[in-house]
Design a protein around this motif. Structure first.
Motif, PDB file in Angstrom:
ATOM      1  N   ASP A 184     -96.543  46.319 -78.479  1.00 10.39           N
ATOM      2  CA  ASP A 184     -97.254  45.300 -79.237  1.00 10.39           C
ATOM      3  C   ASP A 184     -98.757  45.537 -79.158  1.00 10.39           C
ATOM      4  O   ASP A 184     -99.278  45.989 -78.138  1.00 10.39           O
ATOM      5  N   ASP A 185     -99.459  45.215 -80.246  1.00 12.63           N
ATOM      6  CA  ASP A 185    -100.916  45.313 -80.294  1.00 12.63           C
ATOM      7  C   ASP A 185    -101.489  44.080 -79.603  1.00 12.63           C
ATOM      8  O   ASP A 185    -101.464  42.969 -80.155  1.00 12.63           O
ATOM      9  N   ALA A 186    -102.023  44.263 -78.397  1.00 16.93           N
ATOM     10  CA  ALA A 186    -102.518  43.130 -77.611  1.00 16.93           C
ATOM     11  C   ALA A 186    -103.645  42.411 -78.323  1.00 16.93           C
ATOM     12  O   ALA A 186    -103.726  41.172 -78.315  1.00 16.93           O
ATOM     13  N   ASP A 187    -104.551  43.152 -78.961  1.00 24.27           N
ATOM     14  CA  ASP A 187    -105.670  42.520 -79.664  1.00 24.27           C
ATOM     15  C   ASP A 187    -105.172  41.686 -80.836  1.00 24.27           C
ATOM     16  O   ASP A 187    -105.728  40.620 -81.129  1.00 24.27           O
ATOM     17  N   ALA A 188    -104.131  42.169 -81.498  1.00 26.03           N
ATOM     18  CA  ALA A 188    -103.581  41.409 -82.625  1.00 26.03           C
ATOM     19  C   ALA A 188    -102.927  40.120 -82.142  1.00 26.03           C
ATOM     20  O   ALA A 188    -103.052  39.068 -82.789  1.00 26.03           O
ATOM     21  N   LEU A 189    -102.234  40.176 -80.998  1.00 25.98           N
ATOM     22  CA  LEU A 189    -101.632  38.961 -80.447  1.00 25.98           C
ATOM     23  C   LEU A 189    -102.713  37.956 -80.073  1.00 25.98           C
ATOM     24  O   LEU A 189    -102.590  36.752 -80.352  1.00 25.98           O
ATOM     25  N   LEU A 190    -103.774  38.430 -79.433  1.00 25.46           N
ATOM     26  CA  LEU A 190    -104.869  37.540 -79.054  1.00 25.46           C
ATOM     27  C   LEU A 190    -105.540  36.954 -80.287  1.00 25.46           C
ATOM     28  O   LEU A 190    -105.921  35.767 -80.303  1.00 25.46           O
ATOM     29  N   ALA A 191    -105.673  37.755 -81.331  1.00 29.51           N
ATOM     30  CA  ALA A 191    -106.281  37.261 -82.568  1.00 29.51           C
ATOM     31  C   ALA A 191    -105.459  36.126 -83.171  1.00 29.51           C
ATOM     32  O   ALA A 191    -106.020  35.173 -83.739  1.00 29.51           O
ATOM     33  N   ARG A 192    -104.131  36.202 -83.059  1.00 27.63           N
ATOM     34  CA  ARG A 192    -103.277  35.113 -83.543  1.00 27.63           C
ATOM     35  C   ARG A 192    -103.570  33.818 -82.778  1.00 27.63           C
ATOM     36  O   ARG A 192    -103.622  32.731 -83.361  1.00 27.63           O
ATOM     37  N   VAL A 193    -103.758  33.943 -81.474  1.00 26.22           N
ATOM     38  CA  VAL A 193    -104.072  32.773 -80.657  1.00 26.22           C
ATOM     39  C   VAL A 193    -105.431  32.203 -81.048  1.00 26.22           C
ATOM     40  O   VAL A 193    -105.607  30.983 -81.201  1.00 26.22           O
ATOM     41  N   GLU A 194    -106.402  33.071 -81.212  1.00 26.83           N
ATOM     42  CA  GLU A 194    -107.746  32.620 -81.581  1.00 26.83           C
ATOM     43  C   GLU A 194    -107.753  31.957 -82.953  1.00 26.83           C
ATOM     44  O   GLU A 194    -108.471  30.971 -83.173  1.00 26.83           O
ATOM     45  N   ALA A 195    -106.945  32.475 -83.865  1.00 29.37           N
ATOM     46  CA  ALA A 195    -106.858  31.859 -85.189  1.00 29.37           C
ATOM     47  C   ALA A 195    -106.254  30.461 -85.110  1.00 29.37           C
ATOM     48  O   ALA A 195    -106.693  29.539 -85.810  1.00 29.37           O
ATOM     49  N   ALA A 196    -105.255  30.296 -84.249  1.00 34.23           N
ATOM     50  CA  ALA A 196    -104.650  28.971 -84.059  1.00 34.23           C
ATOM     51  C   ALA A 196    -105.672  27.997 -83.490  1.00 34.23           C
ATOM     52  O   ALA A 196    -105.750  26.831 -83.919  1.00 34.23           O
ATOM     53  N   ALA A 197    -106.464  28.455 -82.523  1.00 32.69           N
ATOM     54  CA  ALA A 197    -107.505  27.598 -81.950  1.00 32.69           C
ATOM     55  C   ALA A 197    -108.530  27.213 -82.998  1.00 32.69           C
ATOM     56  O   ALA A 197    -108.969  26.055 -83.078  1.00 32.69           O
ATOM     57  N   ALA A 198    -108.921  28.172 -83.841  1.00 33.65           N
ATOM     58  CA  ALA A 198    -109.918  27.895 -84.874  1.00 33.65           C
ATOM     59  C   ALA A 198    -109.389  26.885 -85.887  1.00 33.65           C
ATOM     60  O   ALA A 198    -110.141  26.012 -86.361  1.00 33.65           O
ATOM     61  N   ALA A 199    -108.105  26.983 -86.225  1.00 30.23           N
ATOM     62  CA  ALA A 199    -107.515  26.049 -87.188  1.00 30.23           C
ATOM     63  C   ALA A 199    -107.501  24.627 -86.628  1.00 30.23           C
ATOM     64  O   ALA A 199    -107.777  23.658 -87.349  1.00 30.23           O
ATOM     65  N   ILE A 200    -107.192  24.491 -85.337  1.00 28.53           N
ATOM     66  CA  ILE A 200    -107.197  23.156 -84.704  1.00 28.53           C
ATOM     67  C   ILE A 200    -108.606  22.598 -84.694  1.00 28.53           C
ATOM     68  O   ILE A 200    -108.844  21.415 -84.989  1.00 28.53           O
ATOM     69  N   ALA A 201    -109.579  23.434 -84.358  1.00 26.57           N
ATOM     70  CA  ALA A 201    -110.972  22.988 -84.309  1.00 26.57           C
ATOM     71  C   ALA A 201    -111.454  22.574 -85.694  1.00 26.57           C
ATOM     72  O   ALA A 201    -112.174  21.574 -85.848  1.00 26.57           O
ATOM     73  N   GLN A 202    -111.077  23.326 -86.721  1.00 26.86           N
ATOM     74  CA  GLN A 202    -111.517  23.016 -88.077  1.00 26.86           C
ATOM     75  C   GLN A 202    -110.958  21.687 -88.559  1.00 26.86           C
ATOM     76  O   GLN A 202    -111.635  20.936 -89.284  1.00 26.86           O
ATOM     77  N   ALA A 203    -109.720  21.378 -88.144  1.00 21.31           N
ATOM     78  CA  ALA A 203    -109.085  20.128 -88.568  1.00 21.31           C
ATOM     79  C   ALA A 203    -109.532  18.926 -87.739  1.00 21.31           C
ATOM     80  O   ALA A 203    -109.273  17.782 -88.122  1.00 21.31           O
ATOM     81  N   ALA A 204    -110.191  19.176 -86.621  1.00 24.19           N
ATOM     82  CA  ALA A 204    -110.606  18.087 -85.737  1.00 24.19           C
ATOM     83  C   ALA A 204    -111.792  17.324 -86.334  1.00 24.19           C
ATOM     84  O   ALA A 204    -112.583  17.886 -87.099  1.00 24.19           O
ATOM     85  N   PRO A 205    -111.939  16.042 -86.003  1.00 23.90           N
ATOM     86  CA  PRO A 205    -113.119  15.293 -86.438  1.00 23.90           C
ATOM     87  C   PRO A 205    -114.391  15.903 -85.851  1.00 23.90           C
ATOM     88  O   PRO A 205    -114.345  16.745 -84.949  1.00 23.90           O
ATOM     89  N   ASP A 206    -115.531  15.477 -86.361  1.00 22.21           N
ATOM     90  CA  ASP A 206    -116.806  15.963 -85.840  1.00 22.21           C
ATOM     91  C   ASP A 206    -116.882  15.738 -84.330  1.00 22.21           C
ATOM     92  O   ASP A 206    -116.549  14.665 -83.830  1.00 22.21           O
ATOM     93  N   GLY A 207    -117.311  16.770 -83.621  1.00 23.19           N
ATOM     94  CA  GLY A 207    -117.397  16.689 -82.168  1.00 23.19           C
ATOM     95  C   GLY A 207    -116.237  17.344 -81.471  1.00 23.19           C
ATOM     96  O   GLY A 207    -116.240  17.501 -80.247  1.00 23.19           O
ATOM     97  N   GLY A 208    -115.209  17.758 -82.243  1.00 25.78           N
ATOM     98  CA  GLY A 208    -114.044  18.410 -81.644  1.00 25.78           C
ATOM     99  C   GLY A 208    -114.110  19.916 -81.786  1.00 25.78           C
ATOM    100  O   GLY A 208    -114.617  20.440 -82.788  1.00 25.78           O
ATOM    101  N   GLY A 209    -113.623  20.631 -80.780  1.00 26.85           N
ATOM    102  CA  GLY A 209    -113.622  22.088 -80.838  1.00 26.85           C
ATOM    103  C   GLY A 209    -112.645  22.684 -79.848  1.00 26.85           C
ATOM    104  O   GLY A 209    -112.257  22.038 -78.870  1.00 26.85           O
ATOM    105  N   VAL A 210    -112.237  23.912 -80.118  1.00 29.48           N
ATOM    106  CA  VAL A 210    -111.365  24.662 -79.215  1.00 29.48           C
ATOM    107  C   VAL A 210    -111.901  26.085 -79.147  1.00 29.48           C
ATOM    108  O   VAL A 210    -111.927  26.790 -80.165  1.00 29.48           O
ATOM    109  N   GLY A 211    -112.354  26.507 -77.981  1.00 34.13           N
ATOM    110  CA  GLY A 211    -112.852  27.861 -77.790  1.00 34.13           C
ATOM    111  C   GLY A 211    -111.968  28.647 -76.843  1.00 34.13           C
ATOM    112  O   GLY A 211    -111.478  28.109 -75.852  1.00 34.13           O
ATOM    113  N   VAL A 212    -111.744  29.912 -77.150  1.00 32.94           N
ATOM    114  CA  VAL A 212    -110.891  30.780 -76.336  1.00 32.94           C
ATOM    115  C   VAL A 212    -111.730  31.901 -75.747  1.00 32.94           C
ATOM    116  O   VAL A 212    -112.511  32.542 -76.464  1.00 32.94           O
TER     117      VAL A 212
END
Length: 380
Positions: free
Chosen positions: A263-291
């Motif tokens: 498995d491509d480890a960087d690609a797996l990590l990128a999937r996780v980071e994309a999920a975090a970014a999607a949660i942060a984008q949907a959160a109200p102002d002041g919300g964030g998720v950083g990996v």
């Protein structure tokens, strides 16, 4: 006592729990080897509290075999031991003590083999690499590999002596250890909908990891040689909030990806980071998720039909190979030095990391025989 048991008794007495200094153990090993005429070099940590050891005996030049092991052990805190964990106890054909299986048993045998080899006219060199802080992500060995990668000489093979019951293992998964920090906006809990709850964001992130795990299991690479034949995601710790009547503004969790070499480890990590970014984008102002990646090491995939594997099988009499669930420095050695790596050592990881850890005397005897056969081959 046989030399390896005498050495093991001394090694167990050093309380080299990860992140505690190992320098006293390393100085002991250097003294024993130097007295036997084995050349040693230390690669110390910046503060001098820890050190790797590289030792070599035999002729100058490339080739030969390097034995590799770590000197740190996992903690005993909170474990119900029936014997003193940092004293070696023999009972019913078993040697008890922290590190007997993982992996001071092999280290003791390897030191004994170096002493024996120093008294013989070797045609090819025997080398020993001992590292620190392996249990927290193969931390110490990296500076040792920096030193070895700058050297013009390379061994033909490296044997990492992690406990495999002396089965010949050709692979392990890689690992990415990471941290996710979820941020929110605190308010009085009576006004909870007006705030942003960082723990709720963390819960969303955990659900996203669970969904990715299910996807990896269903559609990712598969290797039935592993107990778990696919790459895995796992949340190990989570912490957040200060009081029940405050909407929390921060929640932090630690998670890991253990990935198949295929498995491509960087690609797996990128999937996780994309999920975090999607949660942060949907959160109200002041919300964030950083990996943030905390530590990582590559997997190991030595071809089972390789000359290196055949050589180690000839030392043990094994007819088959296996793969191990835990990580080792072997992936880093293969990646950094381009040296084929085989994992083979006494004891079982089923006894490691537990109270009353032990290694069978018969396993130490068998490891001594394997390394004696290795020394004989290097002398031929």
């Amino acid at each position: 006592m046989p030399k390896s048991l005498e050495i093991l008794d001394r090694l167990i007495a050093f309380e080299t729990v990860s992140r505690r200094p190992n320098i006293d153990l390393i100085r002991y090993v250097k003294g024993v080897l130097t007295q036997a005429g084995v050349a040693c070099r230390l690669v110390e940590s910046a503060d001098g509290a820890n050190a790797n050891l590289y030792a070599r005996t035999g002729p100058d030049g490339p080739g030969g075999v390097m034995l590799s092991g770590h000197t740190d052990v996992v903690p005993t805190d909170g474990q119900d031991w029936t014997v003193a964990p940092f004293r070696m106890h023999e009972r019913d054909g078993k040697l008890y003590g922290r590190g007997t299986a993982d992996m001071k048993g092999f280290v003791a045998c390897a030191i004994g083999a170096m002493i024996e080899a120093a008294g013989r006219p070797l045609a090819r060199p025997l080398q020993l690499a001992l590292s620190y802080d392996e249990e927290i992500g193969c931390v110490g060995v990296r500076s040792l590999l920096d030193m070895l990668s700058a050297a013009p000489e390379r061994p033909d093979l490296c044997i990492v002596g992690e406990p495999t019951s002396l089965a010949v293992a050709t692979g392990h998964k890689g690992k990415i250890a990471a941290r996710a920090v979820c941020t929110g906006r605190e308010v009085h809990s009576a006004l909870a909908p007006q705030g942003v709850n960082a723990i709720h964001l963390a819960a969303e992130f955990v659900r996203a990891l669970q969904a990715l795990q299910a996807e990896f299991a269903e559609t990712g690479a598969q290797d039935d040689a592993y107990d778990v034949p696919y790459s895995t995601l796992h949340v190990g710790t989570i912490a957040g909030g200060t009081a029940l009547n405050i909407v929390p503004n921060r929640c932090e969790l630690a998670f890991e990806i253990r990935h198949l070499p295929e498995d491509d480890a960087d690609a797996l990590l990128a999937r996780v980071e994309a999920a975090a970014a999607a949660i942060a984008q949907a959160a109200p102002d002041g919300g964030g998720v950083g990996v943030e990646t905390v530590n990582r090491y590559p997997g190991l995939a030595t071809p089972s039909a390789s000359e290196a594997v055949s050589f180690v099988k000839s030392l043990t009499g094994a007819n088959a190979t296996t793969k191990v669930a835990f990580g080792t420095e072997g992936g880093l050695i293969d990646a950094r030095l381009g040296v084929p790596v085989v994992i083979c050592g006494p004891g079982s990881m089923a006894q490691g990391h537990k109270p009353d850890e032990y290694v069978a005397l018969s396993q130490i005897d068998a490891c001594d025989r394997m390394l004696a056969a290795l020394t004989a081959r290097l002398a031929a």
